[in-house]
Design an enzyme around this catalytic site. Sequence first.
Site, mmCIF file in Angstrom:
data_model
loop_
_atom_site.group_PDB
_atom_site.id
_atom_site.type_symbol
_atom_site.label_atom_id
_atom_site.label_comp_id
_atom_site.label_asym_id
_atom_site.label_seq_id
_atom_site.Cartn_x
_atom_site.Cartn_y
_atom_site.Cartn_z
ATOM 1 N N TYR A 1 -9.269 8.363 -17.154
ATOM 2 C CA TYR A 1 -9.259 7.065 -17.475
ATOM 3 C C TYR A 1 -10.285 6.273 -16.608
ATOM 4 O O TYR A 1 -10.877 5.209 -17.185
ATOM 5 C CB TYR A 1 -7.783 6.597 -17.049
ATOM 6 C CG TYR A 1 -7.558 5.177 -17.434
ATOM 7 C CD1 TYR A 1 -7.171 4.869 -18.818
ATOM 8 C CD2 TYR A 1 -7.149 4.176 -16.446
ATOM 9 C CE1 TYR A 1 -7.130 3.441 -19.058
ATOM 10 C CE2 TYR A 1 -6.868 2.987 -16.586
ATOM 11 C CZ TYR A 1 -6.922 2.563 -17.913
ATOM 12 O OH TYR A 1 -6.663 1.184 -18.208
ATOM 13 N N LYS B 1 -13.261 3.471 -17.702
ATOM 14 C CA LYS B 1 -13.180 2.008 -17.215
ATOM 15 C C LYS B 1 -14.478 1.674 -16.330
ATOM 16 O O LYS B 1 -15.102 0.493 -16.623
ATOM 17 C CB LYS B 1 -11.792 1.688 -16.640
ATOM 18 C CG LYS B 1 -10.746 1.539 -17.652
ATOM 19 C CD LYS B 1 -11.057 0.604 -18.822
ATOM 20 C CE LYS B 1 -9.780 0.621 -19.813
ATOM 21 N NZ LYS B 1 -9.910 -0.291 -20.787
HETATM 22 N N1 LIG Z 1 -0.984 -1.897 -18.918
HETATM 23 C C1 LIG Z 1 -1.784 -1.904 -17.746
HETATM 24 O O1 LIG Z 1 -1.188 -1.760 -16.836
HETATM 25 C C2 LIG Z 1 -3.329 -2.049 -17.958
HETATM 26 C C3 LIG Z 1 -3.959 -2.222 -16.588
HETATM 27 C C4 LIG Z 1 -5.462 -2.379 -17.116
HETATM 28 C C5 LIG Z 1 -6.152 -2.156 -18.170
HETATM 29 N N2 LIG Z 1 -5.360 -2.149 -19.307
HETATM 30 C C6 LIG Z 1 -6.275 -1.923 -20.425
HETATM 31 O O2 LIG Z 1 -5.409 -2.898 -21.377
HETATM 32 C C7 LIG Z 1 -5.820 -2.693 -22.666
HETATM 33 C C8 LIG Z 1 -4.420 -2.640 -23.452
HETATM 34 O O3 LIG Z 1 -3.448 -2.173 -22.864
HETATM 35 P P1 LIG Z 1 -1.668 -2.415 -23.056
HETATM 36 O O4 LIG Z 1 -1.284 -2.085 -21.567
HETATM 37 O O5 LIG Z 1 -1.899 -3.896 -23.501
HETATM 38 O O6 LIG Z 1 -1.492 -1.270 -23.805
HETATM 39 P P2 LIG Z 1 -0.751 -1.051 -25.225
HETATM 40 O O7 LIG Z 1 -0.300 0.417 -25.652
HETATM 41 O O8 LIG Z 1 0.606 -1.883 -25.322
HETATM 42 O O9 LIG Z 1 -1.392 -1.797 -26.505
HETATM 43 C C9 LIG Z 1 -2.649 -0.972 -26.997
HETATM 44 C C10 LIG Z 1 -2.989 -1.481 -28.206
HETATM 45 O O10 LIG Z 1 -4.084 -0.628 -28.722
HETATM 46 C C11 LIG Z 1 -3.743 0.026 -30.067
HETATM 47 N N3 LIG Z 1 -4.850 1.109 -30.194
HETATM 48 C C12 LIG Z 1 -4.823 2.274 -29.548
HETATM 49 N N4 LIG Z 1 -5.598 3.065 -30.040
HETATM 50 C C13 LIG Z 1 -6.427 2.441 -30.811
HETATM 51 C C14 LIG Z 1 -7.479 2.718 -31.961
HETATM 52 N N5 LIG Z 1 -7.794 3.812 -31.626
HETATM 53 N N6 LIG Z 1 -8.100 1.966 -32.768
HETATM 54 C C15 LIG Z 1 -7.245 0.556 -32.719
HETATM 55 N N7 LIG Z 1 -6.236 0.191 -31.912
HETATM 56 C C16 LIG Z 1 -5.790 1.104 -31.077
HETATM 57 C C17 LIG Z 1 -2.517 0.204 -30.255
HETATM 58 O O11 LIG Z 1 -1.972 0.526 -31.410
HETATM 59 C C18 LIG Z 1 -1.585 -0.828 -29.328
HETATM 60 O O12 LIG Z 1 -1.610 -2.012 -30.325
HETATM 61 C C19 LIG Z 1 -6.446 -1.265 -22.695
HETATM 62 O O13 LIG Z 1 -7.707 -1.208 -22.883
HETATM 63 C C20 LIG Z 1 -5.959 -0.740 -21.309
HETATM 64 O O14 LIG Z 1 -6.866 0.101 -20.684
HETATM 65 C C21 LIG Z 1 -3.983 -2.053 -19.402
#
Ligand SMILES: NC(=O)c1ccc[n+]([C@@H]2O[C@H](COP(=O)([O-])OP(=O)(O)OC[C@H]3O[C@@H](n4cnc5c(N)ncnc54)[C@H](O)[C@@H]3O)[C@@H](O)[C@H]2O)c1
Length: 251
Positions: free
Chosen positions: A145, A149
């Site tokens: 992961y 990033k």
């Molecule tokens: N939650 C955390 O702690 C956190 C921290 C840092 C970064 N992020 C980043 O934030 C972003 C969103 O994370 P989140 O926590 O809101 O996740 P989440 O799982 O709540 O939402 C992710 C969304 O992306 C969609 N998705 C996944 N794979 C896909 C694909 N192949 N094509 C189209 N859509 C797709 C899913 O259907 C979902 O609606 C990600 O890039 C993640 O790496 C999250």
Amino acid sequence: MSDFEGLTALVTGGASGIGRATADLLAERGAKVAVLDLDPSPVDKPLTGHLADVTDDVSVRAAVAAAVHELGGLDVLVNNAGIGAQGTVETNSDEEWHRVFDVNVLGMVRTARACLPHLRASAHAAIVNTCSIAATAGLPQRALYSATKGAVYSLTLAMAADHVREGIRVNCVNPGTVDTPWVGRLLDAADDPAAERAALEARQPTGRLVSPAEVAGAIAYLASPLSGATTGTALAVDGGMQGLRPRPAGR
Ligand SMILES: NC(=O)c1ccc[n+]([C@@H]2O[C@H](COP(=O)([O-])OP(=O)(O)OC[C@H]3O[C@@H](n4cnc5c(N)ncnc54)[C@H](O)[C@@H]3O)[C@@H](O)[C@H]2O)c1
């Protein structure tokens, strides 16, 4: 605030978590917003949902074309769709490495590639990538992961340089641990979810998880025409996790 009045935005992964909070906030601030997601079924008005898998170039191009047609142009792209992976370099198979890079890095490349011709026609073009603190801090059990990033961070800088003369700003946000359905799933899978949550909260100097709305606020800041001089930056939204070294409470 109505800084997005008259502007249009596309948010990938906008059906859940950070993406959904961002789509809602941009719409509240005046933008017409479309969501691109693997499962757009939770998306409701005023947002519109478009089904696409960011690992599939044909589906991305079709969804971007449909969204741009419906929006009447494109000013803002939020490249947010992403998936997680746990383990050290010994844990994940080559297939998993390819799969997570395909979603987290190439997914952003495919979407940006499809959106750039439309962004060039905008007077306020901005791309915001959702990166992570995993790009800048070594976190245990996150080798794959974190590598994706780190690539998103470098990609953000390179894209910012490539497109600055075209008037397209490119920035990223680096969230800490955010209270989204994704983190909920991680906690559910832990041996002791309450202890795992407490450990994640304690890791951030604010003593709590970041909210999706707080990340959305940072994304909106970078995407707004009010930030016209800001490009090639990574904005930490991590409760102080990257930059601060507080002493333990009471010492
Ligand atoms: N939650 C955390 O702690 C956190 C921290 C840092 C970064 N992020 C980043 O934030 C972003 C969103 O994370 P989140 O926590 O809101 O996740 P989440 O799982 O709540 O939402 C992710 C969304 O992306 C969609 N998705 C996944 N794979 C896909 C694909 N192949 N094509 C189209 N859509 C797709 C899913 O259907 C979902 O609606 C990600 O890039 C993640 O790496 C999250």
